[in-house]
Scaffold this motif. Structure first.
Motif, mmCIF file in Angstrom:
data_model
loop_
_atom_site.group_PDB
_atom_site.id
_atom_site.type_symbol
_atom_site.label_atom_id
_atom_site.label_comp_id
_atom_site.label_asym_id
_atom_site.label_seq_id
_atom_site.Cartn_x
_atom_site.Cartn_y
_atom_site.Cartn_z
ATOM 1 N N VAL A 31 46.150 34.324 45.262
ATOM 2 C CA VAL A 31 44.755 34.171 44.830
ATOM 3 C C VAL A 31 44.068 33.022 45.571
ATOM 4 N N LYS A 37 40.068 29.938 40.671
ATOM 5 C CA LYS A 37 41.345 30.514 41.145
ATOM 6 C C LYS A 37 42.525 30.023 40.312
ATOM 7 N N THR A 40 42.321 31.926 37.031
ATOM 8 C CA THR A 40 42.731 33.320 37.258
ATOM 9 C C THR A 40 44.256 33.423 37.334
ATOM 10 N N GLY A 149 43.826 38.431 45.283
ATOM 11 C CA GLY A 149 42.585 38.293 44.537
ATOM 12 C C GLY A 149 41.726 37.175 45.082
ATOM 13 N N SER A 151 38.677 34.767 43.667
ATOM 14 C CA SER A 151 37.808 34.355 42.556
ATOM 15 C C SER A 151 36.434 33.972 43.122
ATOM 16 N N TYR A 183 41.358 42.485 45.254
ATOM 17 C CA TYR A 183 40.305 42.492 44.238
ATOM 18 C C TYR A 183 39.462 41.233 44.380
ATOM 19 N N THR A 184 38.203 41.331 43.997
ATOM 20 C CA THR A 184 37.336 40.160 44.010
ATOM 21 C C THR A 184 36.471 40.124 42.764
ATOM 22 N N ALA A 185 36.197 38.919 42.293
ATOM 23 C CA ALA A 185 35.176 38.730 41.268
ATOM 24 C C ALA A 185 33.820 39.033 41.912
ATOM 25 N N VAL A 209 35.637 43.444 40.574
ATOM 26 C CA VAL A 209 36.043 43.522 39.167
ATOM 27 C C VAL A 209 34.950 42.925 38.280
ATOM 28 N N GLU A 231 34.941 36.144 33.527
ATOM 29 C CA GLU A 231 35.014 36.638 34.904
ATOM 30 C C GLU A 231 36.425 36.456 35.456
ATOM 31 N N ASN A 232 36.990 35.261 35.244
ATOM 32 C CA ASN A 232 38.361 35.005 35.708
ATOM 33 C C ASN A 232 39.365 35.898 34.987
ATOM 34 N N LEU A 235 39.348 39.433 36.457
ATOM 35 C CA LEU A 235 40.104 39.485 37.711
ATOM 36 C C LEU A 235 41.609 39.440 37.420
#
Length: 468
Positions: A31, A37, A40, A149, A151, A183-185, A209, A231-232, A235
């Motif tokens: 991440v 981050k 997450t 990922g 963040s 994946y990304t926020a 996400v 949000e975190n 993700l």
């Protein structure tokens, strides 16, 4: 992190520590990001531990003790294990490094140590938080993580990563790998374009996400406070779900993106904990003397150190102090601040003041202090040198000047009258804490609400002092 002697990491792993093969077998979640981050990674680790897996979590920086960077099954590594693996790596490196292959720098050594710990402890999943950037970060020696990922992105470490969001995003996207889902926020458009471009070059899918919805937690609350944590958490759910799918545990995954989550996911998200992020600590020393009333000195700790995270921090502080203010009639809101000299306070303090003002919070006073942590690199028992030394407060005085200019230009952000002080500089953090305690004791009818922010190192120093 500019890529200086980047090839050395491979040589440390292959030729000296013999970790290349163990890392290749490791089931890694990687991440990167500007903010969130660490949260997450913490949420993701907690979810997978709740699902019954043995977890290893590598994060930075530490707040009080270097062992915080290495968590096994949700707990900081024991001193005994830490010393065993530390000296194992240190002695091998000392024996075989020379002018051609010098000893690794601090963070690179920490990353090498994390790989040694997680491989020796045979964790089921290793969660790696990038230290800085992505492309040239020491954690990026992992060639085939299970999932990556990103963040939330913003402006930070621009002297290394670039001056635009596109350049910064390009560095973070350096952790993307061919064949590895990413994946990304949600991101600002400029950052998203750069992330998608890199994903396209590698031929991988990059999925955006959405934040988690409160109803998906079935009336439970996230273990980490603040609206931004949804949000975190969103993700983290995506990363944990993909890891489970790739490891053949489809039965433990959420059915879809909208229904309430499985119980193990909810248990993981609600029990996650991370010091120094939206953390509220009543001062036990002052409050123990005030047994019949609410806490009169409370520290609100948040390691925000970018413009965007300053806004999030101010919103959290405003919300949290309003809740406390319902139980006490009179309060003083005080800012305790420091930031690293590589950061521009004109990019930080205005965001903090403006957002606080918009949420109805005005600071009565700002205190500026140097960090103590340059004396505390090795752990919680280290302390400042005993002998007197000249303390350079030029940075704190410049922060104070920025603060005063902000208040006078905008005539906002402070409750102080024209005749009263709006800011103070202390030559050490213990003196500032002592001053706060003295005022709180002398004025027991007032609740002192102290926001500590600007630097995770400052947060660690405050926590260390409060625990004494």
């Amino acid at each position: 992190n500019r890529g200086n002697q980047w090839d050395l990491m491979g040589r440390y792993l292959q030729q000296i520590l013999e970790l290349e093969e163990p890392i290749a077998r490791m089931k890694v979640i990687h991440v990167a990001g500007t903010k969130g981050k660490g949260s997450t990674c913490t949420f993701t680790e907690s979810i997978l531990r709740s699902c019954g897996f043995r977890t290893g979590l590598f994060t930075s920086p530490h707040l009080m003790d270097v062992r915080e960077r290495f968590r096994l099954d949700g707990v900081d590594i024991s001193e005994e294990k830490f010393l065993k693996y530390f000296w194992c790596c240190w002695n091998k490196l000392k024996e075989k490094t020379d002018d051609d292959i010098p000893m690794p720098a601090y963070f690179r050594f920490m990353a090498l140590l994390a790989f040694k710990i997680f491989s020796a402890e045979q964790v089921d999943v290793a969660l790696l938080e990038v230290g800085l950037g992505g492309k040239f970060d020491a954690t990026n020696v992992v060639k085939s993580p299970v999932v990556c990922g990103i963040s939330s992105l913003g402006y930070d470490h621009m002297e290394i990563l670039g001056n635009t969001l596109g350049e910064i995003a390009g560095e973070k996207a350096g952790i993307f790998k061919k064949g590895v889902p990413a994946y990304t926020a949600p991101q600002p458009e400029e950052a998203m374009v750069a992330l998608k471009r890199r994903a396209s070059e590698l031929g991988i899918s990059l999925q955006v996400v959405d934040p988690l919805k409160p109803h998906q937690l079935k009336d439970q609350h996230l273990g980490l406070q603040g609206e931004h944590q949804y949000e975190n958490a969103g993700l983290a759910v995506a990363l944990a779900s993909t890891w489970l799918e790739k490891q053949g545990h489809v039965d433990r995954m959420p059915l879809n993106h909208t229904d309430p989550l499985p119980d193990q996911f909810i248990r993981g998200l609600s029990s996650a904990s991370l010091q120094g992020r939206a953390q509220i600590v009543p001062d036990s020393q002052v409050n123990s003397e005030e047994k019949d009333r609410d806490s009169s000195l409370v520290f609100y700790l948040d390691g925000a150190h970018s413009p965007e995270s300053m806004e999030i921090c101010a919103r959290w502080f405003s919300h949290a102090t309003k809740e406390q203010s319902q139980t006490c009639s009179k309060s003083r809101k005080i800012l305790l601040f420091n930031c690293m000299s590589v950061r521009d306070p004109m990019r930080l303090l205005p965001h903090l003041v403006d957002t606080a003002t918009q949420n109805g919070v005005h600071f009565d006073l700002a205190l500026f202090v140097p960090n103590q942590s340059q004396h505390n690199k090795l752990g919680s028992k280290a302390s400042a040198p005993a002998g007197p030394e000249q303390i350079d407060l030029s940075w704190q005085l410049s922060l104070q000047a920025v603060w005063e200019k902000l208040l006078h230009d905008d005539n906002k952000g402070s409750n102080s009258t024209d005749s009263g002080e709006t800011s103070l500089v202390f030559e050490s953090l213990p003196l500032a804490i002592e001053w706060l305690r003295k005022n709180a004791v002398e004025d027991p009818s007032t609740s002192y609400q102290v926001l500590v922010t600007g630097s995770l190192h400052l947060i660690g120093d405050v926590l260390r002092l409060l625990k004494k």
